[in-house]
Write an enzyme that holds these catalytic residues in place. Structure first.
Site, PDB file in Angstrom:
ATOM      1  N   ASP A  99      -3.963  -0.686   7.891  1.00 40.97           N
ATOM      2  CA  ASP A  99      -3.504   0.240   6.837  1.00 40.97           C
ATOM      3  C   ASP A  99      -2.912   1.533   7.376  1.00 40.97           C
ATOM      4  O   ASP A  99      -3.005   2.580   6.733  1.00 40.97           O
ATOM      5  CB  ASP A  99      -4.669   0.629   5.888  1.00 40.97           C
ATOM      6  CG  ASP A  99      -5.251  -0.576   5.194  1.00 40.97           C
ATOM      7  OD1 ASP A  99      -4.488  -1.514   4.928  1.00 40.97           O
ATOM      8  OD2 ASP A  99      -6.462  -0.580   4.917  1.00 40.97           O
ATOM      9  N   LYS A 144       2.089  -0.107   9.508  1.00 42.43           N
ATOM     10  CA  LYS A 144       2.877  -1.073  10.280  1.00 42.43           C
ATOM     11  C   LYS A 144       4.099  -1.536   9.494  1.00 42.43           C
ATOM     12  O   LYS A 144       5.160  -1.763  10.052  1.00 42.43           O
ATOM     13  CB  LYS A 144       2.036  -2.314  10.626  1.00 42.43           C
ATOM     14  CG  LYS A 144       0.986  -2.077  11.684  1.00 42.43           C
ATOM     15  CD  LYS A 144       0.267  -3.363  12.060  1.00 42.43           C
ATOM     16  CE  LYS A 144      -0.517  -3.970  10.930  1.00 42.43           C
ATOM     17  NZ  LYS A 144      -1.662  -3.168  10.460  1.00 42.43           N
ATOM     18  N   GLY A 147      -1.601  -6.008   3.390  1.00 40.23           N
ATOM     19  CA  GLY A 147      -0.706  -5.446   2.388  1.00 40.23           C
ATOM     20  C   GLY A 147       0.170  -4.432   3.104  1.00 40.23           C
ATOM     21  O   GLY A 147      -0.302  -3.371   3.478  1.00 40.23           O
ATOM     22  N   HIS A 148       1.413  -4.805   3.382  1.00 37.57           N
ATOM     23  CA  HIS A 148       2.294  -3.916   4.143  1.00 37.57           C
ATOM     24  C   HIS A 148       3.273  -3.236   3.199  1.00 37.57           C
ATOM     25  O   HIS A 148       4.093  -3.890   2.562  1.00 37.57           O
ATOM     26  CB  HIS A 148       3.031  -4.707   5.225  1.00 37.57           C
ATOM     27  CG  HIS A 148       2.113  -5.144   6.327  1.00 37.57           C
ATOM     28  ND1 HIS A 148       2.492  -5.952   7.354  1.00 37.57           N
ATOM     29  CD2 HIS A 148       0.805  -4.855   6.551  1.00 37.57           C
ATOM     30  CE1 HIS A 148       1.461  -6.148   8.165  1.00 37.57           C
ATOM     31  NE2 HIS A 148       0.423  -5.497   7.685  1.00 37.57           N
ATOM     32  N   GLN A 204      -3.458  -6.915  10.781  1.00 38.02           N
ATOM     33  CA  GLN A 204      -4.481  -5.875  10.650  1.00 38.02           C
ATOM     34  C   GLN A 204      -4.510  -5.001  11.910  1.00 38.02           C
ATOM     35  O   GLN A 204      -3.486  -4.780  12.512  1.00 38.02           O
ATOM     36  CB  GLN A 204      -5.867  -6.497  10.394  1.00 38.02           C
ATOM     37  CG  GLN A 204      -6.028  -7.164   9.033  1.00 38.02           C
ATOM     38  CD  GLN A 204      -5.380  -8.535   8.948  1.00 38.02           C
ATOM     39  OE1 GLN A 204      -5.220  -9.213   9.949  1.00 38.02           O
ATOM     40  NE2 GLN A 204      -4.996  -8.939   7.751  1.00 38.02           N
TER      41      GLN A 204
HETATM   42  P1  IMP Z   1     -11.011 -10.494   5.449  1.00 45.67           P
HETATM   43  O1  IMP Z   1      -9.875 -10.392   6.404  1.00 45.67           O
HETATM   44  O2  IMP Z   1     -10.560 -10.591   4.011  1.00 45.67           O
HETATM   45  O3  IMP Z   1     -11.982 -11.578   5.819  1.00 45.67           O
HETATM   46  O4  IMP Z   1     -11.861  -9.128   5.531  1.00 45.67           O
HETATM   47  C1  IMP Z   1     -12.597  -8.755   6.682  1.00 45.67           C
HETATM   48  C2  IMP Z   1     -12.522  -7.248   6.933  1.00 45.67           C
HETATM   49  O5  IMP Z   1     -11.201  -6.906   7.312  1.00 45.67           O
HETATM   50  C3  IMP Z   1     -12.846  -6.403   5.700  1.00 45.67           C
HETATM   51  O6  IMP Z   1     -13.452  -5.196   6.127  1.00 45.67           O
HETATM   52  C4  IMP Z   1     -11.471  -6.086   5.143  1.00 45.67           C
HETATM   53  O7  IMP Z   1     -11.465  -4.901   4.354  1.00 45.67           O
HETATM   54  C5  IMP Z   1     -10.681  -5.919   6.419  1.00 45.67           C
HETATM   55  N1  IMP Z   1      -9.257  -6.209   6.247  1.00 45.67           N
HETATM   56  C6  IMP Z   1      -8.665  -7.402   6.154  1.00 45.67           C
HETATM   57  N2  IMP Z   1      -7.345  -7.278   6.022  1.00 45.67           N
HETATM   58  C7  IMP Z   1      -7.086  -5.973   6.050  1.00 45.67           C
HETATM   59  C8  IMP Z   1      -5.879  -5.214   5.996  1.00 45.67           C
HETATM   60  O8  IMP Z   1      -4.762  -5.731   5.911  1.00 45.67           O
HETATM   61  N3  IMP Z   1      -6.020  -3.867   6.080  1.00 45.67           N
HETATM   62  C9  IMP Z   1      -7.234  -3.265   6.222  1.00 45.67           C
HETATM   63  N4  IMP Z   1      -8.370  -3.922   6.279  1.00 45.67           N
HETATM   64  C10 IMP Z   1      -8.310  -5.278   6.202  1.00 45.67           C
END
Ligand code: IMP
Length: 467
Positions: A26, A29, A53-54, A266
């Site tokens: 976040d 990027k 979410g970009h 991420q």
């Molecule tokens: P998951 O990827 O949905 O399994 O989530 C695992 C962890 O990664 C959680 O803390 C999410 O909030 C974090 N996370 C996953 N994708 C993103 C992203 O694109 N931005 C920020 N945090 C992310």
């Protein structure tokens, strides 16, 4: 070609660049990759899926990309969703349709999807949410997009891949899998397995009829068979033409010296192999993840750019030593519009966390920094930098591990710098920034031990300073 001469100079001498993030994602990027896409020929998303979410804002409007790579707004760039990523065919199909509606060109000439990426199916999302519920107070805080269960299936060497969508037998395979998933859903909840019930009741009758009754019963419980299949058929029509073997295309671009940018989903502190387990995602946003997904080795990568904000944010659970629980944190959260682009969750905010970022730089393979959203700090009297931690009475400039047991004990040691109290948005040259802003950027650079070559001072594409 659009863009600036500084942009051209920066991206022009990096045939292969990776854009990742040293911390928790976040950090912008999307904006950096959209900027890069004015100067390069290929953008390859290499990990994650619709958990990302970009956000990109330019003269065409504001876009939030989840599955589609952030280079898509330049139709001359070839975007790739590579094998390290996971694909939700339904949400990706919808994303493409929505983008097309507003005039973004997307076809097999500018978006290719790896045949070998795993498919996120509705049961993965269900399992993700169920697992979180079962964890009770120990939730990871996932995005609920089914990421963990899909990558688990991949590790178990089961589940569907994108190429299966194109298999004429797909619908039969889908029916079988759905039946299994339905039985699992019921089993987990301690409910009778529907097929067993029917088998008992219809003992001795025609097995085809039993199968049909089971199928009908399934439609009314956890998964709506017909509705899901219909959505998948639609998705297949949209994404099917873009599905191909992507590695030869990537290698061909590389061999011809065409410029490639890898886009992480991420940040390094969410890498599955980071010690921040279990507060991580299930894939590899580090530069090593780019190598795994593309076959382009570390020694062949010209730059790994770590995008980080002038402050830290985190969504989901897990320790965040520099988190601000006061009105300054609230102010930054509001002015920075710090809401998760995928889940809409409020992002936690803290001073820029140097030990965590330095760790992320190491494991992410990062060699240069893009510092974003400095304009959010414009009005503050003082700006903090978390330069070290105190753990059990001992000072740590570097953290020995991202282990949550260690990080949750860490107390931030904060250095306060004078704020600049001037508007920085609109400034296009580093030299023209207020003296305190330059001081701040230089101090961060010193602490991170890596050059800050890009400073971003606003959401729009032009708000970028190459330094
Ligand atoms: P998951 O990827 O949905 O399994 O989530 C695992 C962890 O990664 C959680 O803390 C999410 O909030 C974090 N996370 C996953 N994708 C993103 C992203 O694109 N931005 C920020 N945090 C992310």
């Amino acid at each position: 070609m659009a863009g600036s001469k500084e942009g051209l100079a920066y991206w022009g001498d990096k045939p292969v660049a990776v854009v990742t993030d040293p911390s928790w994602g976040d950090n912008g990027k999307g904006k950096v990759v959209d900027e890069a896409a004015q100067y390069v020929e290929m953008v390859a998303r290499y990990n994650g899926g619709p958990n990302s979410g970009h956000t990109v804002k330019n003269e065409r409007g504001k876009f939030v990309f989840h599955g589609v790579p952030s280079g898509i707004l330049n139709p001359e760039v070839l975007c790739i969703i590579s094998t390290g990523s996971v694909v939700n065919p339904i949400s990706l199909g919808e994303e493409i349709t929505e983008l097309r509606k507003i005039g973004v060109e997307i076809s097999a000439s500018n978006l290719l999807i790896s045949r070998d990426s795993h498919l996120i199916m509705p049961w993965h999302r269900m399992r993700d949410n169920l697992q979180e519920t079962v964890r009770g107070g120990n939730k990871i805080g996932t995005t609920g997009q089914g990421i963990g269960p899909t990558y688990s299936d991949r590790a178990l060497r089961t589940g569907f891949r994108v190429k299966d969508l194109l298999n004429p037998q797909f619908e039969e395979m889908f029916d079988k899998e759905l039946l299994l998933q339905e039985r699992l859903s019921r089993f987990i909840r301690g409910e009778p397995l529907i097929s067993d019930l029917y088998i008992e009741e219809l003992d001795g009758q025609n097995t085809q009829m039993i199968a049909e009754m089971v199928r009908l019963a399934l439609q009314t419980k956890y998964y709506d068979h017909d509705a899901i299949l219909e959505q998948i058929r639609e998705a297949k029509d949209i994404i099917g033409p873009m599905v191909t073997y992507v590695l030869p295309v990537i290698w061909d671009y590389k061999d011809k010296g065409k410029k490639i940018v890898g886009e992480a989903g991420q940040g390094a502190l969410l890498d599955l192999d980071s010690e921040a387990f279990p507060y991580v995602t299930s894939s590899h946003p580090t530069a090593a993840g780019f190598t795994m997904a593309t076959g382009i080795q570390g020694k062949e990568i010209d730059a790994v750019i770590g995008v980080t904000k002038g402050y830290s944010t985190r969504v989901g659970k897990g320790p965040m030593p520099s988190e601000l629980h006061d009105e300054i944190g609230e102010y930054i959260q509001t002015v920075g519009e710090e809401w998760g682009a995928t889940t809409g969750r409020r992002r936690r905010v803290g001073w820029l966390d140097i030990p965590a970022t330095r760790y992320g730089i190491k494991i992410g393979g990062i060699d240069t920094i893009a510092l974003t959203k400095i304009d959010v700090l414009d009005e503050l009297d003082k700006i903090g930098i978390c330069v070290a931690y105190e753990v059990d009475g001992q000072r740590y400039n570097d953290m020995p591990s991202a282990d949550p047991d260690f990080m949750s004990k860490a107390k931030p040691i904060v250095e306060l710098l004078p704020g600049w109290r001037k508007k920085t948005s609109g400034i296009r040259a580093f030299e023209a920034l207020p003296v305190e802003t330059k001081q701040y950027v230089n101090r961060v650079q010193e602490y991170l031990g890596k050059p800050i070559n890009i400073v971003s001072n606003g959401p729009e594409r032009e708000a970028i300073i190459y330094s």
